[in-house]
Scaffold this active site. Structure first.
Site, PDB file in Angstrom:
ATOM      1  N   SER A   5      42.028  11.397  50.678  1.00 16.39           N
ATOM      2  CA  SER A   5      41.284  12.557  51.174  1.00 16.39           C
ATOM      3  C   SER A   5      39.804  12.223  51.145  1.00 16.39           C
ATOM      4  CB  SER A   5      41.555  13.790  50.304  1.00 16.39           C
ATOM      5  OG  SER A   5      41.038  13.601  48.999  1.00 16.39           O
ATOM      6  N   LYS A   6      39.049  12.901  51.995  1.00 15.11           N
ATOM      7  CA  LYS A   6      37.621  12.594  52.092  1.00 15.11           C
ATOM      8  C   LYS A   6      36.839  13.007  50.852  1.00 15.11           C
ATOM      9  CE  LYS A   6      36.717  16.810  54.815  1.00 15.11           C
ATOM     10  NZ  LYS A   6      36.278  17.300  56.143  1.00 15.11           N
ATOM     11  N   ARG A   7      37.461  13.769  49.962  1.00 14.94           N
ATOM     12  CA  ARG A   7      36.787  14.115  48.704  1.00 14.94           C
ATOM     13  C   ARG A   7      36.681  12.893  47.791  1.00 14.94           C
ATOM     14  NH1 ARG A   7      40.138  18.374  49.640  1.00 14.94           N
ATOM     15  NH2 ARG A   7      41.720  17.561  48.213  1.00 14.94           N
TER      16      ARG A   7
ATOM     17  N   ASN B  84      37.472   9.447  49.107  1.00 13.07           N
ATOM     18  CA  ASN B  84      37.381   8.216  49.884  1.00 13.07           C
ATOM     19  C   ASN B  84      36.968   8.594  51.302  1.00 13.07           C
ATOM     20  OD1 ASN B  84      37.650   5.438  49.782  1.00 13.07           O
ATOM     21  ND2 ASN B  84      39.793   5.503  49.180  1.00 13.07           N
TER      22      ASN B  84
END
Length: 473
Positions: free
Chosen positions: A250-252, A254
């Site tokens: 997830s962009k949180r 990576n």
């Protein structure tokens, strides 16, 4: 049987590395078999639609070289390739299921459904929708008269549905535990389940390769294939990409946008090579291989399910290997220059730029590192860090003499410069570790740089002598 695969992203945001990952395996399987690879845009969820996202998906696939045979851009015999342009199809197929007794119009309000759901959860079973028991002809009459209704799949209440996945043992789902999923919403838009199955069938998709998060939806899709009387495709659910802590990527935790990696100066070949190793290993143990080699040896059955970790450090390693060992010096220079030009750099693609690139490539992993590591090549106003200044301060007696010798060196090339340092060290009874670092500090402002003789030869005599003189004055 001709193999047809597809990738079907939704235009709801940044082009995701997961889309690239699944796209790679679909593309490769189709190419191996001389089949067809389709890119379809699933844009029926208008509430999550992001303008411009579709174009960015096309650009991602183009950058990676995963060119589809059919898509909204290329067209093809099975178009249109946007679900929003296939709107009328889904209502007709939903009504066909109602007519055959495999689906039913449901008239319950959201409030009624909420109450039914709470009661079902309390009793420990799936929700029973009262409209399921209506006479089909009467239900259709009410819907045609304008009464708000959805169309739901009528899941059998006995037996089981088995998912035969090419990567797993058979997965058994008890039908009694499967909800009657909505197929067509009250506004006429299809849900993912109906649109996905109808489109895959009409586009001739033979192999559905997608992420494992869709496994729980697959019994719904199998029941739809059976209800229509269509043969199932081959199912293969790929392992999800994971963060280092094994959570879903997830962009949180990576960066997940392919654009981010492109903007950092990663190479598409390195990205594909890295993604190919997510759940698969080359049979000969190779780590570096291109798309053609991947297609030559890949077998779907060899995918493992261990939860591949999307390790950005490993991706940087792959990228560095490509810069140093796969691309030619000329290719690196041209690609780097194009990357910098996109960043508004005005450095010319001349012999000096090529020399600096050649010198720095062994020290690069991604192109975005280049300007940070090479500032002293382009300006005389470079910073001198604390360690470099200490080295200069400790060699104020040596530096003027070294500057003089460098100034008078007959040939200013790396070999002659290296010999000069050795001769000077021997004359003074010093180790090279006392002679070369102060020069490096003076000309680069840092003790971390390429091989010093090569660095000085690239900078040129005039710059080198001027910088050493300036450093001690």
């Amino acid at each position: 049987m001709s193999v047809v695969t597809r990738i079907a992203p939704s235009p709801t945001g940044d082009p995701h590395v997961g889309t690239a990952y699944i796209g790679l395996f679909n593309f490769t399987l189709a190419r191996q078999a001389g089949g067809t690879f389709i890119l379809r845009i699933e844009d029926t969820d208008r509430g999550r639609y992001v303008p411009g996202s579709e174009t960015r998906i096309f650009q991602m696939m183009q950058w990676l070289g995963l060119t589809p045979d059919e898509s909204p851009l290329q067209g093809g015999p099975n178009g249109p390739y946007r679900q929003s342009e296939r709107f009328e199809l889904y209502g007709d197929y939903a009504r066909q299921l109602v007519a055959s007794g495999h689906a039913y119009p449901a008239f319950e309000t959201p409030e009624e459904l909420s109450a039914l759901r709470e009661a079902a959860q309390a009793a420990g079973h799936v929700i029973h929708v009262p409209s399921r028991d209506l006479d089909p002809a009467e239900a259709l009459r009410r819907m045609d008269a304008g009464e708000a209704a959805v169309i739901r799949l009528k899941v059998p209440r006995d037996g089981e549905t088995v998912v035969n996945d090419r990567l797993r043992d058979p997965i058994h789902f008890q039908n009694i535990e499967i909800d009657d999923k909505v197929l067509l919403k009250a506004d006429g838009f299809p849900t993912y389940h109906l649109a996905n199955v109808v489109d895959d069938r009409l586009m001739g998709v033979t192999h559905v390769i997608r992420a494992e998060e869709w496994i729980t939806s697959t019994p719904i899709h199998i029941l739809l294939y059976r209800a229509f009387g269509w043969p199932e495709p081959v199912w293969a659910h790929m392992p999800l990409l994971r963060n280092a802590d094994k959570s879903k990527i997830s962009k949180r935790k990576n960066p997940t946008s392919v654009e981010w990696y492109q903007q950092q100066g990663f190479l598409p070949e390195a990205m594909l090579n890295f993604l190919a190793t997510m759940g698969w290993t080359h049979p000969d143990g190779l780590e570096i291989f291109d798309l053609a080699e991947f297609g030559r040896v890949f077998r779907l059955e060899d995918v493992t399910l261990g939860g591949p970790v999307f390790d950005q450090a490993k991706l940087r390693w792959y990228n560095g290997k490509y810069l140093r060992e796969v691309l030619t010096e000329d290719d690196v220079a041209h690609r780097l220059h194009a990357f910098l030009a996109a960043q508004k750099s005005e450095l010319p693609l001349d012999e000096y730029f090529r020399a600096v690139t050649r010198l720095m490539t062994p020290r690069l992993e991604v192109f975005s590192d280049f300007l940070d590591k090479t500032g002293y090549f382009w300006t005389e106003d470079y910073a001198v860090n604390e360690k470099a200044q200490a080295a200069i301060d400790g060699a104020r007696e040596l530096l003027p003499e070294l500057a003089s010798r460098l100034k008078n060196l007959p040939t200013f090339d790396a070999g002659s410069i290296k010999a000069l340092f050795h001769t000077y060290a021997e004359e003074k009874g010093l180790k090279l570790g006392k002679v070369m670092p102060p020069v490096r500090a003076a000309v680069a402002g840092t003790l971390e740089s390429p091989d010093l003789p090569d660095l000085l030869a690239t900078l040129g005599r005039e710059r080198v002598v001027g910088r050493i003189t300036k450093a001690v004055s």
